[in-house]
Scaffold this active site. Sequence first.
Site, mmCIF file in Angstrom:
data_model
loop_
_atom_site.group_PDB
_atom_site.id
_atom_site.type_symbol
_atom_site.label_atom_id
_atom_site.label_comp_id
_atom_site.label_asym_id
_atom_site.label_seq_id
_atom_site.Cartn_x
_atom_site.Cartn_y
_atom_site.Cartn_z
ATOM 1 N N CYS A 139 0.808 -1.156 -0.200
ATOM 2 C CA CYS A 139 -0.415 -0.217 0.111
ATOM 3 C C CYS A 139 0.754 0.872 -0.420
ATOM 4 O O CYS A 139 0.689 1.840 -0.204
ATOM 5 C CB CYS A 139 -0.847 0.360 1.144
ATOM 6 N N HIS A 140 2.069 0.805 0.291
ATOM 7 C CA HIS A 140 2.980 1.959 0.154
ATOM 8 C C HIS A 140 2.851 2.960 -0.958
ATOM 9 O O HIS A 140 3.592 3.773 -1.615
ATOM 10 C CB HIS A 140 3.818 1.871 0.958
ATOM 11 N N GLU A 166 13.049 0.060 -2.445
ATOM 12 C CA GLU A 166 12.587 -0.539 -3.949
ATOM 13 C C GLU A 166 13.425 -0.045 -5.402
ATOM 14 O O GLU A 166 13.775 -0.581 -5.765
ATOM 15 C CB GLU A 166 10.840 -0.413 -3.971
#
Length: 173
Positions: A139-140, A166
């Site tokens: 959800c980030h 990421e």
Amino acid sequence: MTTQINVSRFPSPVGPLSLATVEDKLVHLDFDGNEERMHTLQARRFRHPQWRERPQSAPRAITEWLEAYFAGELRPLPWEQIRLTGTDFQQCVWQGLTGIPAGEHRSYSALAETLGNPRAVRAVARANALNPVAILIPCHRVIGANGTLTGYAGGLERKAWLLDHEAKNLKLV
């Protein structure tokens, strides 16, 4: 009927994580300090939850996934070790979140469009906020339409760290 929920902790670069399990399945992953949120969300899913601190109660496949993630390796999610409970719409949104590649992000409106319901932006945002397994269901990776970081139960600093991690470090294995 009472449901036993076991909670263990996992150390991470963004602070300790709380992992809640029911019958050896992960039902909640959140940041330390969000216990009230965890209790509220799980009380909606399980009648009369009974909470117990139990170190190492999280499924090994989950902790191995987290270890790899923070080490820069992206592995397939161990779905068989996760027990998600939510409405059909929430499940659809959470599945849609897993389709956002690591290192990328989408706006709430783009996610709503991807799910075939472009007018459901607010409902998508609400389902996103109710995601019970942070990081695993990313959800980030959802940001505001103007490109700014918006609401995150773990705090915007953690959201920024996860997105940066990421983008710079994750490699598929």
